[in-house]
Design a protein around this motif. Structure first.
Motif, PDB file in Angstrom:
ATOM      1  N   GLU A  30      80.742  62.542  41.080  1.00  0.00           N
ATOM      2  CA  GLU A  30      79.343  62.254  41.413  1.00  0.00           C
ATOM      3  C   GLU A  30      78.848  61.018  40.671  1.00  0.00           C
ATOM      4  O   GLU A  30      78.175  60.156  41.246  1.00  0.00           O
ATOM      5  N   THR A  33      80.421  57.844  42.122  1.00  0.00           N
ATOM      6  CA  THR A  33      79.876  57.551  43.452  1.00  0.00           C
ATOM      7  C   THR A  33      78.472  56.959  43.351  1.00  0.00           C
ATOM      8  O   THR A  33      78.136  55.981  44.037  1.00  0.00           O
ATOM      9  N   GLU A  34      77.646  57.535  42.496  1.00  0.00           N
ATOM     10  CA  GLU A  34      76.284  57.023  42.324  1.00  0.00           C
ATOM     11  C   GLU A  34      76.303  55.621  41.699  1.00  0.00           C
ATOM     12  O   GLU A  34      75.491  54.761  42.056  1.00  0.00           O
ATOM     13  N   ILE A  36      78.688  53.406  42.042  1.00  0.00           N
ATOM     14  CA  ILE A  36      79.133  52.481  43.089  1.00  0.00           C
ATOM     15  C   ILE A  36      77.986  52.185  44.049  1.00  0.00           C
ATOM     16  O   ILE A  36      77.783  51.037  44.465  1.00  0.00           O
ATOM     17  N   THR A  37      77.209  53.214  44.375  1.00  0.00           N
ATOM     18  CA  THR A  37      76.044  53.022  45.237  1.00  0.00           C
ATOM     19  C   THR A  37      75.074  52.014  44.620  1.00  0.00           C
ATOM     20  O   THR A  37      74.476  51.194  45.321  1.00  0.00           O
ATOM     21  N   GLY A  38      74.947  52.063  43.304  1.00  0.00           N
ATOM     22  CA  GLY A  38      74.058  51.140  42.604  1.00  0.00           C
ATOM     23  C   GLY A  38      74.570  49.718  42.543  1.00  0.00           C
ATOM     24  O   GLY A  38      73.796  48.778  42.387  1.00  0.00           O
ATOM     25  N   GLY A  39      75.911  49.551  42.646  1.00  0.00           N
ATOM     26  CA  GLY A  39      76.458  48.196  42.706  1.00  0.00           C
ATOM     27  C   GLY A  39      77.427  47.797  41.606  1.00  0.00           C
ATOM     28  O   GLY A  39      77.603  46.601  41.346  1.00  0.00           O
ATOM     29  N   CYS A  69      87.068  54.760  44.368  1.00  0.00           N
ATOM     30  CA  CYS A  69      87.020  53.302  44.198  1.00  0.00           C
ATOM     31  C   CYS A  69      87.642  52.589  45.397  1.00  0.00           C
ATOM     32  O   CYS A  69      87.082  51.618  45.926  1.00  0.00           O
ATOM     33  N   HIS A  72      85.620  52.226  48.483  1.00  0.00           N
ATOM     34  CA  HIS A  72      84.470  51.319  48.391  1.00  0.00           C
ATOM     35  C   HIS A  72      84.858  49.907  47.960  1.00  0.00           C
ATOM     36  O   HIS A  72      83.988  49.077  47.698  1.00  0.00           O
ATOM     37  N   SER A 206      72.180  55.276  39.912  1.00  0.00           N
ATOM     38  CA  SER A 206      72.156  54.156  40.862  1.00  0.00           C
ATOM     39  C   SER A 206      71.074  53.154  40.509  1.00  0.00           C
ATOM     40  O   SER A 206      71.280  51.939  40.564  1.00  0.00           O
ATOM     41  N   ARG A 210      71.495  49.223  39.515  1.00  0.00           N
ATOM     42  CA  ARG A 210      70.787  48.164  40.240  1.00  0.00           C
ATOM     43  C   ARG A 210      70.020  47.266  39.277  1.00  0.00           C
ATOM     44  O   ARG A 210      69.977  46.040  39.447  1.00  0.00           O
TER      45      ARG A 210
END
Length: 219
Positions: A30, A33-34, A36-39, A69, A72, A206, A210
């Protein structure tokens, strides 16, 4: 020298997330994943410390995180464990000063893998470059609780020294870096930041990532 394109690597080092199971408040899957969502732009699997997984459990977690990884397009780096890096066909490995030199690791892991080396002095930085490292991890910049074997805090002094002496290898700062203090690391000459707890322990993972991306990219 290493065989990875330095410009590509500088981009991948912008927000370099380091994490293992002991750093997480929820499942590592989790958290990653979060992040990676943030960048985040690169991830390092660092499974160390009291309560860390070993053996098959360590391998299984690493494989799950690697698959996240890969799905994404985020490079997956293994901390220290050359056997694990080879078994997983990881994108690269990061080693410290107590590990084998980069030139020997390169021979084991392959010509097209990323090899990062931690450096705490100008001499160590020069040796790592001579040994063929692709990038240097410089720190600890600020006080950190994520590593029980951390060296003395040195701020951005070594990053600045490396710039003055004309060493051009990609650099990433590490150690106690957060939203509040990331900007001076980049201003000193680092290409990116390595972060453990500021991301892994964040309430809003995330959102934190960011924010770091905005600081690093100056937007």
């Amino acid at each position: 020298m290493g065989r990875i394109n330095s410009d590509v690597l500088r981009e991948k080092l912008k927000v370099y997330f380091i994490m293992g199971s002991i750093n997480c408040r929820k499942s590592p899957e989790e958290v990653l994943t979060e992040a990676i969502t943030g960048g985040i732009t690169m991830y390092q699997f660092r499974e160390k410390g009291i309560g860390a997984l070993t053996g098959c459990a360590k391998y299984d977690l690493a494989r799950k995180l690697q698959q996240i990884c890969q799905s994404h397009g985020v490079p997956f780096i293994v901390n220290d464990d050359i056997d694990l890096a080879i078994a997983l066909d990881a994108d690269g490995i990061h080693v410290g000063q107590d590990d084998e030199p980069a030139r020997l690791i390169r021979h084991q892991i392959g010509a097209h893998k990323i090899v990062g080396v931690s450096a705490h002095t100008l001499e160590e930085a020069r040796q790592a470059i001579a040994d063929g490292a692709d990038y240097l991890g410089i720190g600890p910049i600020y006080p950190t609780t994520s590593k029980d074997d951390a060296k003395a805090v040195q701020g951005t002094a070594l990053i600045e020294q490396i710039q003055v002496h004309g060493l051009t290898l990609p650099l990433v700062g590490i150690g106690g870096i957060s939203l509040l203090n990331a900007a001076p690391v980049i201003a000193a000459g680092a290409d990116g930041i390595s972060v453990i707890s500021a991301i892994a322990a964040a309430d809003d993972i995330s959102g934190t990532v960011r924010g770091l991306v905005q600081i690093i990219r100056g937007t």
